[in-house]
Design a protein around this motif. Structure first.
Motif, short mmCIF file in Angstrom:
data_model
loop_
_atom_site.label_atom_id
_atom_site.label_comp_id
_atom_site.label_asym_id
_atom_site.label_seq_id
_atom_site.Cartn_x
_atom_site.Cartn_y
_atom_site.Cartn_z
N TRP A 1 2.29 11.21 18.00
CA TRP A 1 2.03 9.95 17.31
C TRP A 1 1.60 10.22 15.88
O TRP A 1 1.01 11.26 15.59
N LYS A 2 1.88 9.25 15.01
CA LYS A 2 1.46 9.44 13.62
C LYS A 2 0.71 8.23 13.10
O LYS A 2 1.06 7.08 13.42
N LYS A 3 -0.29 8.52 12.30
CA LYS A 3 -1.08 7.48 11.65
C LYS A 3 -0.80 7.53 10.16
O LYS A 3 -0.95 8.59 9.55
N GLU A 4 -0.34 6.43 9.62
CA GLU A 4 -0.14 6.38 8.17
C GLU A 4 -1.48 6.18 7.48
O GLU A 4 -2.28 5.34 7.91
N VAL A 5 -1.69 6.92 6.40
CA VAL A 5 -2.91 6.77 5.61
C VAL A 5 -2.50 6.31 4.22
O VAL A 5 -1.62 6.91 3.60
N ARG B 1 0.86 -1.19 0.00
CA ARG B 1 0.00 0.00 0.00
C ARG B 1 0.89 1.24 0.00
O ARG B 1 1.92 1.26 0.65
N LYS B 2 0.45 2.26 -0.73
CA LYS B 2 1.25 3.48 -0.80
C LYS B 2 0.77 4.48 0.24
O LYS B 2 -0.43 4.73 0.36
N VAL B 3 1.73 5.04 0.99
CA VAL B 3 1.39 6.09 1.97
C VAL B 3 1.04 7.38 1.21
O VAL B 3 1.83 7.85 0.39
N VAL B 4 -0.13 7.95 1.48
CA VAL B 4 -0.51 9.21 0.83
C VAL B 4 -0.44 10.39 1.80
O VAL B 4 -0.50 11.55 1.40
N GLY B 5 -0.32 10.07 3.09
CA GLY B 5 -0.19 11.15 4.07
C GLY B 5 -0.09 10.59 5.47
O GLY B 5 -0.23 9.38 5.69
N LEU B 6 0.20 11.49 6.39
CA LEU B 6 0.28 11.11 7.81
C LEU B 6 -0.67 12.00 8.60
O LEU B 6 -0.91 13.16 8.23
N GLU B 7 -1.20 11.44 9.66
CA GLU B 7 -2.07 12.19 10.55
C GLU B 7 -1.36 12.22 11.91
O GLU B 7 -1.10 11.16 12.50
N TYR B 8 -1.03 13.43 12.38
CA TYR B 8 -0.28 13.56 13.65
C TYR B 8 -1.20 13.95 14.79
O TYR B 8 -2.09 14.81 14.63
N SER C 1 0.32 15.88 4.04
CA SER C 1 0.43 15.16 2.77
C SER C 1 1.88 14.78 2.46
O SER C 1 2.82 15.39 2.99
N VAL C 2 2.03 13.81 1.57
CA VAL C 2 3.36 13.43 1.09
C VAL C 2 4.09 14.67 0.56
O VAL C 2 3.51 15.48 -0.15
N GLY C 3 5.36 14.81 0.96
CA GLY C 3 6.18 15.93 0.50
C GLY C 3 6.17 17.12 1.44
O GLY C 3 7.06 17.96 1.39
N GLU C 4 5.15 17.21 2.30
CA GLU C 4 5.07 18.36 3.21
C GLU C 4 5.87 18.13 4.49
O GLU C 4 6.13 16.99 4.89
N ALA C 5 6.22 19.23 5.14
CA ALA C 5 7.02 19.15 6.37
C ALA C 5 6.14 18.85 7.58
O ALA C 5 5.11 19.48 7.78
#
Lengths: 164, 164
Positions: free
Chosen positions: A129-133, A48-55, A93-97
């Protein structure tokens, strides 16, 4: 000395500005600003490809941990002038700090060492904590492999579980 | 691999933008951007206060040295993705950036090491000279103490002389 130094932290749901972080530590007494930016990487996890993280963060405890961390840094590298750490919360999102930190120092070596220590310690100790989406809409809370209390059963940092 | 990596250099007489340098190395395949900013420090030299620096460069040779340096970095840290180095020429006031460099990498350790190496090698090898300008209007060309050819009589980098 203490009146002349700044430790600035921000937890923010908005896009992080590296210029703002750098401006916060800028000092005419310093010849060096060392910066680290952690960004969301387009990873592959079990196909599965990560499209973003939720912190998410325990915000008051983050503030307390970063205050301790800055005191620790100033003991180890007394010439460090200003420290600024901005950490994103919510969707990144992917690419963001997700985190930007900058440290100013008269000369570069102490600042570079301090930034390396700062990000390592933040990852090890700050309750964030981070959640991978993923691209298939699944999500998964990820423990930080550097988290010092990740094996402690009473802390939720150890719970890497799928939300779906 | 070579098509997927960027080495970007700029010598500029304008204010340097850390956001521009960071954006240049940004990559969805990377989780880390390591940055170093060298700034003009308000130094005291023989009782005179530095109010700014004046930079000059042998521009084509700088381009050649930085190209070699990036190849060297990629040999030492093959996972490094993009490298961007902006260096100021001409007048740089106290507090302003004279050099900004950023390196993106999948994980942070290699990028942080590469940035430390990059600024050390740039100071040692790039033909860029600086003149200190003091509050009493005197000026002085400063050799870079890290310059590997600073003791070589045939290179002007060794000539630290007062212009007044």
């Amino acid at each position: 000395m203490s009146a002349e130094v700044r430790d600035v932290f921000k937890l923010s749901r908005d896009w992080l500005s590296v210029q703002e972080v750098v401006d916060t530590v800028s000092s005419s007494s310093c010849g060096a600003i060392s910066v680290f930016i952690g960004t969301t990487r387009e990873d592959q996890v079990d196909g599965r490809k990560v499209v973003g993280l939720e912190y998410e963060a325990y915000e008051s405890m983050v503030q307390s941990e970063l205050t301790k961390l800055c005191a620790d840094i100033r003991t180890r590298w007394p010439s460090v002038r200003h420290v600024c750490i901005h950490h994103r919360l919510g969707w990144v999102s992917v690419g963001e700090a997700s985190v930007i930190m900058a440290i100013s120092s008269p000369h570069r070596h102490e600042g570079q060492q301090a930034v390396q220590y700062c990000i390592s310690q933040l990852k090890a100790n700050a309750p964030i904590w981070k959640k991978e989406v993923y691209d298939n809409q699944e999500t998964s809370w990820r423990e930080n492999s550097e988290c010092s209390w990740s094996q402690s059963p009473e802390k939720t940092c150890s719970e890497s579980h799928n939300q779906n």
